[in-house]
Design a protein around this motif. Structure first.
Motif, PDB file in Angstrom:
ATOM      1  N   ARG A  91      15.765  22.203  26.708  1.00  0.00           N
ATOM      2  CA  ARG A  91      16.173  23.605  26.672  1.00  0.00           C
ATOM      3  C   ARG A  91      15.077  24.448  26.048  1.00  0.00           C
ATOM      4  O   ARG A  91      14.478  24.067  25.042  1.00  0.00           O
ATOM      5  CB  ARG A  91      17.453  23.762  25.854  1.00  0.00           C
ATOM      6  CG  ARG A  91      17.877  25.218  25.736  1.00  0.00           C
ATOM      7  CD  ARG A  91      19.161  25.413  24.961  1.00  0.00           C
ATOM      8  NE  ARG A  91      19.395  26.852  24.818  1.00  0.00           N
ATOM      9  CZ  ARG A  91      19.915  27.409  23.755  1.00  0.00           C
ATOM     10  NH1 ARG A  91      20.326  26.678  22.741  1.00  0.00           N
ATOM     11  NH2 ARG A  91      20.073  28.706  23.694  1.00  0.00           N
ATOM     12  N   ASN A  92      14.828  25.619  26.630  1.00  0.00           N
ATOM     13  CA  ASN A  92      13.966  26.644  26.039  1.00  0.00           C
ATOM     14  C   ASN A  92      14.858  27.699  25.407  1.00  0.00           C
ATOM     15  O   ASN A  92      15.986  27.907  25.854  1.00  0.00           O
ATOM     16  CB  ASN A  92      13.109  27.324  27.112  1.00  0.00           C
ATOM     17  CG  ASN A  92      12.073  26.389  27.680  1.00  0.00           C
ATOM     18  OD1 ASN A  92      11.442  25.633  26.967  1.00  0.00           O
ATOM     19  ND2 ASN A  92      11.915  26.417  28.987  1.00  0.00           N
TER      20      ASN A  92
ATOM     21  N   TRP B  13      25.720  16.853  27.560  1.00  0.00           N
ATOM     22  CA  TRP B  13      24.778  17.186  26.497  1.00  0.00           C
ATOM     23  C   TRP B  13      24.632  18.690  26.336  1.00  0.00           C
ATOM     24  O   TRP B  13      24.890  19.466  27.250  1.00  0.00           O
ATOM     25  CB  TRP B  13      23.410  16.555  26.770  1.00  0.00           C
ATOM     26  CG  TRP B  13      22.727  17.077  27.996  1.00  0.00           C
ATOM     27  CD1 TRP B  13      22.867  16.610  29.275  1.00  0.00           C
ATOM     28  CD2 TRP B  13      21.804  18.164  28.071  1.00  0.00           C
ATOM     29  NE1 TRP B  13      22.082  17.342  30.132  1.00  0.00           N
ATOM     30  CE2 TRP B  13      21.422  18.306  29.427  1.00  0.00           C
ATOM     31  CE3 TRP B  13      21.259  19.035  27.125  1.00  0.00           C
ATOM     32  CZ2 TRP B  13      20.522  19.268  29.862  1.00  0.00           C
ATOM     33  CZ3 TRP B  13      20.364  20.003  27.557  1.00  0.00           C
ATOM     34  CH2 TRP B  13      20.005  20.117  28.913  1.00  0.00           C
ATOM     35  N   ARG B  14      24.229  19.067  25.131  1.00  0.00           N
ATOM     36  CA  ARG B  14      23.971  20.470  24.789  1.00  0.00           C
ATOM     37  C   ARG B  14      22.911  20.496  23.700  1.00  0.00           C
ATOM     38  O   ARG B  14      22.923  19.660  22.792  1.00  0.00           O
ATOM     39  CB  ARG B  14      25.268  21.108  24.267  1.00  0.00           C
ATOM     40  CG  ARG B  14      25.151  22.583  23.990  1.00  0.00           C
ATOM     41  CD  ARG B  14      26.457  23.159  23.425  1.00  0.00           C
ATOM     42  NE  ARG B  14      26.502  22.912  21.989  1.00  0.00           N
ATOM     43  CZ  ARG B  14      27.562  22.477  21.334  1.00  0.00           C
ATOM     44  NH1 ARG B  14      28.687  22.223  21.948  1.00  0.00           N
ATOM     45  NH2 ARG B  14      27.503  22.291  20.033  1.00  0.00           N
TER      46      ARG B  14
ATOM     47  N   ASN C  97      28.763  14.946  24.019  1.00  0.00           N
ATOM     48  CA  ASN C  97      30.231  14.979  23.950  1.00  0.00           C
ATOM     49  C   ASN C  97      30.707  15.784  22.751  1.00  0.00           C
ATOM     50  O   ASN C  97      31.711  15.450  22.127  1.00  0.00           O
ATOM     51  CB  ASN C  97      30.830  13.566  23.893  1.00  0.00           C
ATOM     52  CG  ASN C  97      31.090  12.982  25.256  1.00  0.00           C
ATOM     53  OD1 ASN C  97      30.869  13.634  26.268  1.00  0.00           O
ATOM     54  ND2 ASN C  97      31.550  11.753  25.293  1.00  0.00           N
ATOM     55  N   GLY C  98      29.977  16.830  22.375  1.00  0.00           N
ATOM     56  CA  GLY C  98      30.366  17.684  21.261  1.00  0.00           C
ATOM     57  C   GLY C  98      30.022  17.136  19.887  1.00  0.00           C
ATOM     58  O   GLY C  98      30.353  17.740  18.878  1.00  0.00           O
ATOM     59  N   VAL C  99      29.333  15.995  19.832  1.00  0.00           N
ATOM     60  CA  VAL C  99      28.955  15.375  18.554  1.00  0.00           C
ATOM     61  C   VAL C  99      27.453  15.522  18.362  1.00  0.00           C
ATOM     62  O   VAL C  99      26.668  15.137  19.236  1.00  0.00           O
ATOM     63  CB  VAL C  99      29.347  13.877  18.525  1.00  0.00           C
ATOM     64  CG1 VAL C  99      28.877  13.214  17.234  1.00  0.00           C
ATOM     65  CG2 VAL C  99      30.842  13.708  18.717  1.00  0.00           C
ATOM     66  N   ARG C 100      27.049  16.066  17.224  1.00  0.00           N
ATOM     67  CA  ARG C 100      25.624  16.200  16.913  1.00  0.00           C
ATOM     68  C   ARG C 100      25.052  14.812  16.671  1.00  0.00           C
ATOM     69  O   ARG C 100      25.491  14.093  15.784  1.00  0.00           O
ATOM     70  CB  ARG C 100      25.427  17.087  15.690  1.00  0.00           C
ATOM     71  CG  ARG C 100      23.962  17.347  15.378  1.00  0.00           C
ATOM     72  CD  ARG C 100      23.773  18.249  14.186  1.00  0.00           C
ATOM     73  NE  ARG C 100      24.183  19.608  14.526  1.00  0.00           N
ATOM     74  CZ  ARG C 100      24.191  20.612  13.665  1.00  0.00           C
ATOM     75  NH1 ARG C 100      23.825  20.419  12.408  1.00  0.00           N
ATOM     76  NH2 ARG C 100      24.572  21.803  14.041  1.00  0.00           N
TER      77      ARG C 100
ATOM     78  N   HIS D 276      26.021  20.565  29.554  1.00  0.00           N
ATOM     79  CA  HIS D 276      25.685  20.057  30.884  1.00  0.00           C
ATOM     80  C   HIS D 276      26.487  18.787  31.136  1.00  0.00           C
ATOM     81  O   HIS D 276      26.316  17.796  30.427  1.00  0.00           O
ATOM     82  CB  HIS D 276      24.188  19.745  30.973  1.00  0.00           C
ATOM     83  CG  HIS D 276      23.332  20.949  30.783  1.00  0.00           C
ATOM     84  ND1 HIS D 276      22.824  21.674  31.828  1.00  0.00           N
ATOM     85  CD2 HIS D 276      22.916  21.580  29.652  1.00  0.00           C
ATOM     86  CE1 HIS D 276      22.126  22.694  31.363  1.00  0.00           C
ATOM     87  NE2 HIS D 276      22.171  22.657  30.044  1.00  0.00           N
ATOM     88  N   THR D 277      27.364  18.816  32.121  1.00  0.00           N
ATOM     89  CA  THR D 277      28.198  17.647  32.394  1.00  0.00           C
ATOM     90  C   THR D 277      27.454  16.573  33.174  1.00  0.00           C
ATOM     91  O   THR D 277      27.837  15.411  33.144  1.00  0.00           O
ATOM     92  CB  THR D 277      29.471  18.058  33.163  1.00  0.00           C
ATOM     93  OG1 THR D 277      29.087  18.749  34.353  1.00  0.00           O
ATOM     94  CG2 THR D 277      30.366  18.942  32.312  1.00  0.00           C
TER      95      THR D 277
END
Length: 145
Positions: free
Chosen positions: A112-113, A81-82, A132-135, A103-104
């Motif tokens: 996230r801040n 995730w990101r 996985n890079g998908v919004r 984050h794997t």
């Protein structure tokens, strides 16, 4: 007693700086995604929340994250995730992106801040959850005068 009364009256008459804030949540839709040959399923019951605090174009605090309840709290979490923050002008043209770290590890409540900042123009601030890079989900707030 009169000194205490005068001090209290002075506090009541002192102007307080105006601050603004916004909190919004968007449901995370159910989806499947692969992780190391295993299919992960994100069930219903998760919300993506974006919080802003500040004054005008000055953002003093910004946070985004996922909270899950009910069936959603039983899932294995979000892997790979990101969370990104984007900023757009009043014509919805994105002029700045703060990309988060991928984050794997799997986390049930990714969060996230972002650093305080002053934006160059009014428009909107958005947070985006990528898996996985998908919004997968976004949540935005308009920043106006």
């Amino acid at each position: 007693m009169t000194a205490v009364t005068a001090a209290a009256a002075l506090l009541l008459l002192t102007p307080v700086q105006a601050h603004a804030g916004a909190i919004g949540s968007t449901p995370v839709a159910t989806f499947d995604y692969p992780v190391g040959g295993v299919t992960m399923k994100v069930p219903t019951g998760c919300m993506f929340t974006h919080i802003l605090r500040g004054d005008g174009k000055k953002i003093t605090y910004q946070n985004a994250g996922v909270d899950c309840g009910f069936v959603g709290a039983l899932n294995a979490g979000f892997c790979n995730w990101r969370i990104d923050f984007t900023y757009a002008d009043t014509n919805s043209k994105t002029y700045k992106t703060s990309q988060g770290k991928t984050h794997t590890e799997c986390e049930i409540h990714p969060m996230r801040n972002n650093a305080p900042q002053t934006l160059p123009r009014y428009g909107k601030a958005c947070a985006h959850l990528n898996i996985n890079g998908v919004r997968r989900v976004s949540q935005c707030h308009h920043i106006t005068k």
